[in-house]
Design a protein around this motif. Structure first.
Motif, mmCIF file in Angstrom:
data_model
loop_
_atom_site.group_PDB
_atom_site.id
_atom_site.type_symbol
_atom_site.label_atom_id
_atom_site.label_comp_id
_atom_site.label_asym_id
_atom_site.label_seq_id
_atom_site.Cartn_x
_atom_site.Cartn_y
_atom_site.Cartn_z
ATOM 1 N N ILE A 24 0.837 -1.207 0.000
ATOM 2 C CA ILE A 24 0.000 0.000 0.000
ATOM 3 C C ILE A 24 0.870 1.254 0.000
ATOM 4 N N ILE A 25 1.905 1.267 0.819
ATOM 5 C CA ILE A 25 2.819 2.419 0.882
ATOM 6 C C ILE A 25 3.514 2.616 -0.467
ATOM 7 N N ALA A 26 3.947 1.513 -1.078
ATOM 8 C CA ALA A 26 4.620 1.603 -2.375
ATOM 9 C C ALA A 26 3.678 2.174 -3.432
ATOM 10 N N LEU A 27 2.400 1.767 -3.408
ATOM 11 C CA LEU A 27 1.422 2.298 -4.366
ATOM 12 C C LEU A 27 1.187 3.793 -4.140
ATOM 13 N N ILE A 28 1.104 4.204 -2.878
ATOM 14 C CA ILE A 28 0.908 5.633 -2.568
ATOM 15 C C ILE A 28 2.089 6.451 -3.080
ATOM 16 N N VAL A 29 3.305 5.958 -2.855
ATOM 17 C CA VAL A 29 4.506 6.665 -3.337
ATOM 18 C C VAL A 29 4.506 6.742 -4.860
ATOM 19 N N LEU A 30 4.135 5.665 -5.538
ATOM 20 C CA LEU A 30 4.113 5.631 -6.996
ATOM 21 C C LEU A 30 3.099 6.630 -7.558
ATOM 22 N N VAL A 31 1.884 6.625 -6.985
ATOM 23 C CA VAL A 31 0.839 7.549 -7.454
ATOM 24 C C VAL A 31 1.251 8.991 -7.199
ATOM 25 N N THR A 32 1.806 9.278 -6.041
ATOM 26 C CA THR A 32 2.250 10.630 -5.718
ATOM 27 C C THR A 32 3.343 11.096 -6.670
ATOM 28 N N SER A 33 4.275 10.205 -6.973
ATOM 29 C CA SER A 33 5.365 10.533 -7.887
ATOM 30 C C SER A 33 4.838 10.821 -9.293
ATOM 31 N N GLN A 34 3.907 10.002 -9.773
ATOM 32 C CA GLN A 34 3.339 10.216 -11.106
ATOM 33 C C GLN A 34 2.543 11.518 -11.164
ATOM 34 N N THR A 35 1.809 11.818 -10.104
ATOM 35 C CA THR A 35 1.051 13.074 -10.056
ATOM 36 C C THR A 35 1.990 14.271 -10.095
ATOM 37 N N ALA A 36 3.080 14.202 -9.324
ATOM 38 C CA ALA A 36 4.053 15.301 -9.309
ATOM 39 C C ALA A 36 4.689 15.484 -10.683
ATOM 40 N N ASN A 37 5.024 14.360 -11.353
ATOM 41 C CA ASN A 37 5.609 14.450 -12.702
ATOM 42 C C ASN A 37 4.636 15.049 -13.707
ATOM 43 N N THR A 38 3.364 14.639 -13.612
ATOM 44 C CA THR A 38 2.344 15.172 -14.521
ATOM 45 C C THR A 38 2.171 16.667 -14.305
ATOM 46 N N GLU A 39 2.098 17.095 -13.051
ATOM 47 C CA GLU A 39 1.940 18.522 -12.749
ATOM 48 C C GLU A 39 3.154 19.315 -13.211
ATOM 49 N N MET A 40 4.354 18.729 -13.098
ATOM 50 C CA MET A 40 5.559 19.410 -13.547
ATOM 51 C C MET A 40 5.544 19.576 -15.074
ATOM 52 N N ARG A 41 5.123 18.519 -15.790
ATOM 53 C CA ARG A 41 5.026 18.616 -17.251
ATOM 54 C C ARG A 41 3.995 19.653 -17.670
ATOM 55 N N MET A 42 2.857 19.678 -16.985
ATOM 56 C CA MET A 42 1.814 20.659 -17.299
ATOM 57 C C MET A 42 2.319 22.077 -17.055
ATOM 58 N N SER A 43 3.024 22.256 -15.974
ATOM 59 C CA SER A 43 3.567 23.577 -15.646
ATOM 60 C C SER A 43 4.604 24.009 -16.679
ATOM 61 N N THR A 44 5.455 23.084 -17.096
ATOM 62 C CA THR A 44 6.472 23.381 -18.112
ATOM 63 C C THR A 44 5.819 23.727 -19.443
ATOM 64 N N ASN A 45 4.787 22.952 -19.828
ATOM 65 C CA ASN A 45 4.082 23.221 -21.081
ATOM 66 C C ASN A 45 3.383 24.565 -21.055
ATOM 67 N N GLU A 46 2.790 24.909 -19.921
ATOM 68 C CA GLU A 46 2.106 26.206 -19.803
ATOM 69 C C GLU A 46 3.096 27.359 -19.900
ATOM 70 N N ALA A 47 4.252 27.205 -19.257
ATOM 71 C CA ALA A 47 5.290 28.248 -19.332
ATOM 72 C C ALA A 47 5.800 28.395 -20.765
ATOM 73 N N ASP A 48 5.944 27.272 -21.474
ATOM 74 C CA ASP A 48 6.418 27.317 -22.856
ATOM 75 C C ASP A 48 5.370 27.976 -23.757
ATOM 76 N N ARG A 49 4.081 27.711 -23.487
ATOM 77 C CA ARG A 49 3.008 28.337 -24.268
ATOM 78 C C ARG A 49 3.009 29.851 -24.059
ATOM 79 N N LYS A 50 3.197 30.283 -22.824
ATOM 80 C CA LYS A 50 3.251 31.729 -22.537
ATOM 81 C C LYS A 50 4.458 32.376 -23.222
ATOM 82 N N PHE A 51 5.563 31.651 -23.259
ATOM 83 C CA PHE A 51 6.759 32.149 -23.947
ATOM 84 C C PHE A 51 6.474 32.324 -25.441
ATOM 85 N N ALA A 52 5.806 31.329 -26.038
ATOM 86 C CA ALA A 52 5.467 31.413 -27.463
ATOM 87 C C ALA A 52 4.486 32.552 -27.732
#
Length: 200
Positions: A24-52
């Motif tokens: 259960i702990i391993a699944l929580i860590v995995l889901v949290t890590s994937q969520t953080a990566n997704t949010e980081m990609r979204m944030s990077t894409n939004e910053a790149d769109r604003k730059f464009a």
């Protein structure tokens, strides 16, 4: 003997509980890590769109400055064509109005049914929407003299002359400017458009 067997059974059950908790702990860590990566990609894409967007806005401003310079020199003849030579485009023929203006002229043939920013570099009567060909605003348009480029070279733009309107106080010429820029990621593409009125 019976007492010892019970102890072994209890120890085996504890191991099972620990294993379930670890999973259960391993699944929580995995889901949290994937969520953080997704949010980081979204944030990077939004910053790149604003730059464009910022780069494309520079194209609009540069075109506006160029049109203002035209107003300062009324003797300069500016020619607009279907093939968008030097980034100066005639509109689609169904929106074309012959203004008979002295300074701003349409160059024949005015035969494209496609709006200027969608015209293909290789076929001006075809709209480039499926990504198989490049539009007159895409990379390489400056090399074939189909668009203008900002001073920093990071955005392409075209200027369309839409004609003029006469009223009692003078005349107004109308233009449509379309600017396209890419972000740091080539998949980030922003196209902005504005209409300008030049009064005399």
């Amino acid at each position: 003997m019976v007492h010892l067997k019970n102890q072994y059974k209890q120890r085996g059950f504890s191991l099972f509980i620990v294993m379930v908790i670890m999973i259960i702990i391993a699944l929580i860590v995995l889901v949290t890590s994937q969520t953080a990566n997704t949010e980081m990609r979204m944030s990077t894409n939004e910053a790149d769109r604003k730059f464009a967007i910022t780069l494309a806005e520079i194209g609009l401003l540069q075109a506006e400055t160029e049109i203002k310079r035209w107003a300062e020199d009324e003797n300069q003849e500016i020619k607009f064509s279907t093939d968008c030579t030097n980034g100066l485009c005639a509109p689609a023929k169904d929106t074309y109005t012959d203004s008979s203006d002295v300074q701003f002229k349409f160059v024949s043939p005015l035969d494209s049914n496609v709006v200027a920013w969608k015209r293909c570099q290789t076929n001006l009567n075809k709209a480039c929407e499926n990504g198989t060909d490049k539009s007159i605003l895409d990379t390489g348009c400056k090399a074939i003299d189909k668009c203008k480029m900002t001073a920093d070279g990071k955005a392409n733009y075209i200027i369309e002359y839409l004609g003029k309107k006469l009223d009692g106080s003078g005349k107004s010429n109308f233009f449509r400017v379309t600017s396209r820029a890419h972000g740091n990621n080539n998949d980030t593409v922003v196209t902005l458009q504005t209409y300008l009125e030049l009064e005399y």
